[in-house]
Design a protein around this motif. Sequence first.
Motif, PDB file in Angstrom:
ATOM      1  N   ARG A  86      41.378  53.743  66.465  1.00  0.00           N
ATOM      2  CA  ARG A  86      40.202  53.009  65.820  1.00  0.00           C
ATOM      3  C   ARG A  86      40.849  51.397  65.907  1.00  0.00           C
ATOM      4  O   ARG A  86      39.747  50.486  65.856  1.00  0.00           O
ATOM      5  CB  ARG A  86      39.819  53.493  64.325  1.00  0.00           C
ATOM      6  CG  ARG A  86      38.811  52.636  63.581  1.00  0.00           C
ATOM      7  CD  ARG A  86      37.506  52.595  64.145  1.00  0.00           C
ATOM      8  NE  ARG A  86      36.628  51.846  63.315  1.00  0.00           N
ATOM      9  CZ  ARG A  86      36.639  50.432  63.484  1.00  0.00           C
ATOM     10  NH1 ARG A  86      37.212  49.798  64.268  1.00  0.00           N
ATOM     11  NH2 ARG A  86      35.884  49.734  62.480  1.00  0.00           N
ATOM     12  N   PHE A  87      42.191  51.420  65.347  1.00  0.00           N
ATOM     13  CA  PHE A  87      42.628  49.774  65.025  1.00  0.00           C
ATOM     14  C   PHE A  87      43.296  49.117  65.970  1.00  0.00           C
ATOM     15  O   PHE A  87      43.849  48.130  65.722  1.00  0.00           O
ATOM     16  CB  PHE A  87      43.026  49.863  63.644  1.00  0.00           C
ATOM     17  CG  PHE A  87      41.862  50.414  62.464  1.00  0.00           C
ATOM     18  CD1 PHE A  87      40.878  49.657  62.218  1.00  0.00           C
ATOM     19  CD2 PHE A  87      41.951  51.595  61.878  1.00  0.00           C
ATOM     20  CE1 PHE A  87      39.813  49.974  61.342  1.00  0.00           C
ATOM     21  CE2 PHE A  87      41.039  52.029  60.900  1.00  0.00           C
ATOM     22  CZ  PHE A  87      39.835  51.143  60.719  1.00  0.00           C
ATOM     23  N   VAL A 194      43.269  44.362  58.422  1.00  0.00           N
ATOM     24  CA  VAL A 194      42.280  45.643  58.460  1.00  0.00           C
ATOM     25  C   VAL A 194      41.808  45.976  56.888  1.00  0.00           C
ATOM     26  O   VAL A 194      42.684  46.406  56.095  1.00  0.00           O
ATOM     27  CB  VAL A 194      42.830  46.857  58.973  1.00  0.00           C
ATOM     28  CG1 VAL A 194      41.674  48.024  58.814  1.00  0.00           C
ATOM     29  CG2 VAL A 194      43.121  46.527  60.365  1.00  0.00           C
ATOM     30  N   GLU A 197      38.675  49.212  52.842  1.00  0.00           N
ATOM     31  CA  GLU A 197      37.109  50.063  52.924  1.00  0.00           C
ATOM     32  C   GLU A 197      37.437  50.499  54.498  1.00  0.00           C
ATOM     33  O   GLU A 197      36.830  51.835  54.822  1.00  0.00           O
ATOM     34  CB  GLU A 197      36.029  49.181  53.090  1.00  0.00           C
ATOM     35  CG  GLU A 197      36.023  48.595  51.423  1.00  0.00           C
ATOM     36  CD  GLU A 197      36.699  47.242  51.181  1.00  0.00           C
ATOM     37  OE1 GLU A 197      37.569  47.040  51.819  1.00  0.00           O
ATOM     38  OE2 GLU A 197      36.163  46.534  50.348  1.00  0.00           O
ATOM     39  N   GLU A 198      37.731  49.960  55.599  1.00  0.00           N
ATOM     40  CA  GLU A 198      37.711  50.348  56.893  1.00  0.00           C
ATOM     41  C   GLU A 198      38.711  51.460  57.102  1.00  0.00           C
ATOM     42  O   GLU A 198      38.507  52.460  57.854  1.00  0.00           O
ATOM     43  CB  GLU A 198      37.958  49.367  57.962  1.00  0.00           C
ATOM     44  CG  GLU A 198      37.006  48.265  58.035  1.00  0.00           C
ATOM     45  CD  GLU A 198      36.675  47.513  59.249  1.00  0.00           C
ATOM     46  OE1 GLU A 198      37.360  47.938  60.408  1.00  0.00           O
ATOM     47  OE2 GLU A 198      36.395  46.383  59.121  1.00  0.00           O
ATOM     48  N   GLN A 200      39.371  53.733  54.530  1.00  0.00           N
ATOM     49  CA  GLN A 200      38.958  54.845  53.973  1.00  0.00           C
ATOM     50  C   GLN A 200      37.825  55.536  54.607  1.00  0.00           C
ATOM     51  O   GLN A 200      37.850  56.490  54.755  1.00  0.00           O
ATOM     52  CB  GLN A 200      38.231  54.192  52.472  1.00  0.00           C
ATOM     53  CG  GLN A 200      39.267  53.762  51.485  1.00  0.00           C
ATOM     54  CD  GLN A 200      38.665  53.174  50.521  1.00  0.00           C
ATOM     55  OE1 GLN A 200      37.933  52.352  50.616  1.00  0.00           O
ATOM     56  NE2 GLN A 200      39.402  53.314  49.233  1.00  0.00           N
ATOM     57  N   ALA A 201      37.093  54.516  55.501  1.00  0.00           N
ATOM     58  CA  ALA A 201      35.958  55.211  56.311  1.00  0.00           C
ATOM     59  C   ALA A 201      36.688  56.142  57.344  1.00  0.00           C
ATOM     60  O   ALA A 201      36.016  57.096  57.718  1.00  0.00           O
ATOM     61  CB  ALA A 201      35.404  54.244  57.229  1.00  0.00           C
ATOM     62  N   GLY A 319      36.543  43.822  50.874  1.00  0.00           N
ATOM     63  CA  GLY A 319      37.001  43.499  52.392  1.00  0.00           C
ATOM     64  C   GLY A 319      38.258  42.855  52.432  1.00  0.00           C
ATOM     65  O   GLY A 319      39.180  42.910  52.161  1.00  0.00           O
TER      66      GLY A 319
END
Length: 339
Positions: A86-87, A194, A197-198, A200-201, A319
């Motif tokens: 993802r990152f 990053v 919240e991202e 945690q998703a 964020g």
Amino acid sequence: MRTNLLTVNEFEAAARIIRVGGLVGIPTETVYGLGANGLNPLAVDRIFQAKGRPQDNPLILHIPDPSWLERYCQDIPKSAWQLAKRFWPGPLTMILRRKSIVPDVVTAGLDTVGMRCPAHSVCRAVIQAAGVPVAAPSGNLSGKPSPTTARHMLDDMDGRINAILDGGDCQVGVESTIIDLTCRPPRLLRPGGVPLEELQAVLGEVEVDPAVVRPLDEGEKPRAPGMKYRHYAPKAPVTVVRGDPLRSAQYILDHITASYWEGVICFNEFAHWFEDHPVEQLGGSLDRFEHARRLFRALRAMDENGVKHIWAQCPDTDGMGLAVVNRLNKASGFHIVDA
Ligand code: AMP
Ligand code: MG
């Protein structure tokens, strides 16, 4: 030692310096890093000397591709691969169990290692060409704000390292997010590029290390050794003013003296309130990515202006705000007032 400024076309020269044990300033999307061959203990030791960095503060290993993880880490959890997918490449550092091939000096003797695959194309080209993982902390003198331009890095490191590769201004502006995947639930050790919240998703529950949000008590041991040190600090003392942007700007206006040597770091909307003072604008009050991009530049500019006291408006912690608030709090030694 003379410090050469290299252009991006000279990335192979930078890689050569790394291969033979030298030190190179390398652009990344977060901040400029001070890179050395991460498998060469003598080269890594020079990083600590050049920065004046305490030996117990481990470095991050930078790799050009997620597939390199298995060379340096063991017991890699599934979550690491999910996060990498993802990152990476990007501003995320994962703490994983290390293999013995990673020198002790990189990890400060810990049995874990911080791993990151950066997104900056020039940075990745250097690591690829060097053919080794690059150990790199931020390229500032220990304690100072991290450099987000090649010139800022040269200001700190001229004469101390072999070269700096100028890859332009850093786009993220704060360091990588550090997540520890060796514990359950995973733990956020440092907020960064990053947003929480991202993470945690992807991960579900994430514990936030206390050192992220408050000063540590005497004797309390942080999980990221670097979090205990005074950090990101300009020469002038900083007062961070928390609260709704209109109220925090008003608070500063009410408390700032007439002295020209009091500077203000504020959101763009309020810059004209402080015309008689040195002002650095963080971006519009809701533009959290811009705040991150500009924060270290603003702190350094205050020092260049010879300011004696800095007032800073503080964003909220949503964020990217969490990373900006964390850096501001540390820059001020947690000298925070509520408007
Ligand atoms: P810098 O590159 O200047 O951002 O510093 C690297 C940061 O990563 C420091 O705060 C270190 O304490 C942290 N770090 C590096 N390796 C580890 C590790 N194995 N465990 C916990 N924190 C780490
Ligand atoms: Mg640093």
